[in-house]
Design a protein around this motif. Structure first.
Motif, PDB file in Angstrom:
ATOM      1  N   VAL A  74       0.749  -1.242  -0.090  1.00  0.00           N
ATOM      2  CA  VAL A  74       0.102   0.110  -0.001  1.00  0.00           C
ATOM      3  C   VAL A  74       0.939   1.308  -0.147  1.00  0.00           C
ATOM      4  CG1 VAL A  74      -1.644   1.386   1.353  1.00  0.00           C
ATOM      5  CG2 VAL A  74      -1.973  -1.235   1.091  1.00  0.00           C
ATOM      6  N   GLU A  79      -1.137   4.403  -1.917  1.00  0.00           N
ATOM      7  CA  GLU A  79      -2.452   4.363  -2.171  1.00  0.00           C
ATOM      8  C   GLU A  79      -3.133   4.334  -0.662  1.00  0.00           C
ATOM      9  OE1 GLU A  79      -4.706   2.175  -5.255  1.00  0.00           O
ATOM     10  OE2 GLU A  79      -3.713   0.579  -4.399  1.00  0.00           O
ATOM     11  N   PHE A  83      -7.002   4.228   0.480  1.00  0.00           N
ATOM     12  CA  PHE A  83      -7.576   3.217   1.039  1.00  0.00           C
ATOM     13  C   PHE A  83      -8.459   4.063   2.264  1.00  0.00           C
ATOM     14  CE2 PHE A  83      -6.869   1.007   5.364  1.00  0.00           C
ATOM     15  CZ  PHE A  83      -7.704  -0.157   4.958  1.00  0.00           C
ATOM     16  N   TRP A  87     -12.782   3.549   2.835  1.00  0.00           N
ATOM     17  CA  TRP A  87     -13.133   2.705   3.612  1.00  0.00           C
ATOM     18  C   TRP A  87     -13.351   3.371   5.332  1.00  0.00           C
ATOM     19  CZ3 TRP A  87      -9.734   0.081   0.152  1.00  0.00           C
ATOM     20  CH2 TRP A  87     -10.425  -0.532  -0.788  1.00  0.00           C
ATOM     21  N   CYS A 208      -5.219  -1.531  -3.230  1.00  0.00           N
ATOM     22  CA  CYS A 208      -6.691  -1.677  -2.773  1.00  0.00           C
ATOM     23  C   CYS A 208      -7.357  -2.288  -3.822  1.00  0.00           C
ATOM     24  CB  CYS A 208      -6.859  -0.004  -2.975  1.00  0.00           C
ATOM     25  SG  CYS A 208      -6.548   1.012  -1.679  1.00  0.00           S
TER      26      CYS A 208
END
Length: 289
Positions: A74, A79, A83, A87, A208
Motif C-alpha cells: 500500500v 495508496e 484506502f 473505507w 486496494c
C-alpha cells in the motif's frame, strides 16, 4: 483515444498525486496538531481491537505475513489516501458533522485540489472543446440556518469526466478540467454548466484493488459531483451529490451516499441535457473557529 486515456490512469499515478496534494494540505494547515492523550487513547483502542480480531479469528502466520506484505505494498503504491478515504473517511465525516442543523455533507475523497479558477455565479466549468458526455446544469442557492441568504458564498466544484477520470490525477487532461470555484450572486444563487460525470471504479491495479478482489467486493462508485460550500461566519460543507437511478447509489464502495444527497435530474427546457437543483444550508461558525 478514450480507451488509451483510461489505460494510462494507474493506481500508482493517481495515488502519488493524491499523496502530494495531501502533504501540501498538511503543510498549510497549522491546526493539524495531535493531542498526546488523544493519540494514546485512539492508538491503544485501535491496537486492542486488532488484538481482539486476531484472537477471535485465530490468525495464522501465513495470514499475518500476507497482511504485512499488503501493508508494505500500500505504501509503495502510494495508496494510503485512497484506502483511508474509501473505507474510513465516511465515519470520520459522520462524527465530525453530527451536531449540524444545516445540509448534510459527506466525504471529500482524495481528488480535491485547491486553487481552481474563480468564476461568477452563472458559470461554465473549464472543459475541452470536445468534452464528452451529457450536458448538465447544476443550480441552487446557499442560505444560512434560519433562512438568511448568503450573498457571495463560495461553491467549489470538481468531478470526474465521462470516462470517470479526474483532472490533475489522470494523464492527458487539462489541469483544471471540470473544476472551478464559483461565487454565488446577491441572492446566494448559482448556475453551473458542466457535463454529467460517469460512475467509475476506484483504481484496481494496485493494493486496494488486490484487497477488493481478495474480499470479493466490487470497486464501483456512483456518478457524483464534489462540492465545498462556504461563506464568511459559517461552517464549510463538503458534499458529494449523486444521481437517482445510478445502479451504484445503493452499494457505493466508499459508503458515502446519503438519501439527502441524491439528485433528481429533469430534462433541460432546450432539450440539451439535464438540470439538477440542490440548495445548501450552512450552520453558523463555532466559537473560536
Amino acid at each position: 483515444m478514450t480507451t488509451a486515456r483510461v489505460e494510462k490512469a494507474t493506481a500508482a499515478g493517481s495515488g502519488n498525486a493524491a499523496t502530494a496534494t495531501f502533504r501540501e494540505k498538511q503543510r498549510s494547515d497549522a491546526s493539524a496538531v495531535a493531542d498526546t492523550k488523544r493519540v494514546d487513547t485512539l492508538v491503544t483502542e485501535l491496537l486492542t481491537a486488532a488484538h481482539d480480531i486476531i484472537r477471535r479469528h485465530q490468525l495464522t502466520y501465513a495470514e499475518y505475513d500476507a497482511l504485512k506484505a499488503w501493508l508494505i505494498q500500500v505504501g509503495e503504491d502510494a495508496e494510503w489516501p485512497l484506502f483511508l478515504d474509501v473505507w474510513l473517511e465516511h465515519v470520520v465525516e459522520e462524527v465530525a458533522t453530527a451536531d449540524r442543523e444545516g445540509s448534510k455533507g459527506t466525504i471529500e475523497g482524495p481528488y480535491y485540489a485547491p486553487g481552481a479558477p474563480e468564476l461568477p455565479a452563472d458559470a461554465t466549468l473549464p472543459m475541452r472543446d470536445d468534452e464528452p458526455g451529457t450536458p448538465l446544469l447544476f443550480q441552487g442557492q446557499v442560505t444560512a440556518v434560519g433562512g438568511a441568504v448568503l450573498a457571495g458564498a463560495t461553491v467549489e466544484i470538481w468531478h470526474a469526466d465521462d470516462d470517470g477520470l479526474y483532472s490533475r490525477f489522470a494523464p492527458d487532461l487539462p489541469e483544471w478540467n471540470l473544476r472551478a470555484s464559483v461565487t454565488a450572486d446577491d441572492e446566494g444563487s448559482f448556475r453551473i454548466n458542466t457535463m454529467q460525470p460517469a460512475p467509475y471504479q476506484i483504481p484496481t491495479d494496485g493494493s486496494c484493488g488486490k484487497l477488493i478482489a481478495a474480499a470479493g467486493w466490487h470497486a464501483w462508485r456512483p456518478a457524483h459531483l464534489h462540492l465545498k460550500v462556504s461563506a464568511s461566519g459559517h461552517q464549510l460543507i463538503t458534499a458529494q451529490l449523486y444521481f437517482r437511478g445510478d445502479e451504484h447509489v445503493a452499494d457505493d464502495i466508499a459508503s458515502a451516499v446519503k438519501p439527502e444527497l441524491i439528485l433528481d435530474p429533469v430534462p433541460a427546457a432546450d432539450g440539451m441535457g439535464d438540470v439538477v437543483t440542490h440548495d445548501f444550508v450552512l450552520d453558523p461558525a463555532t466559537q473560536g473557529a
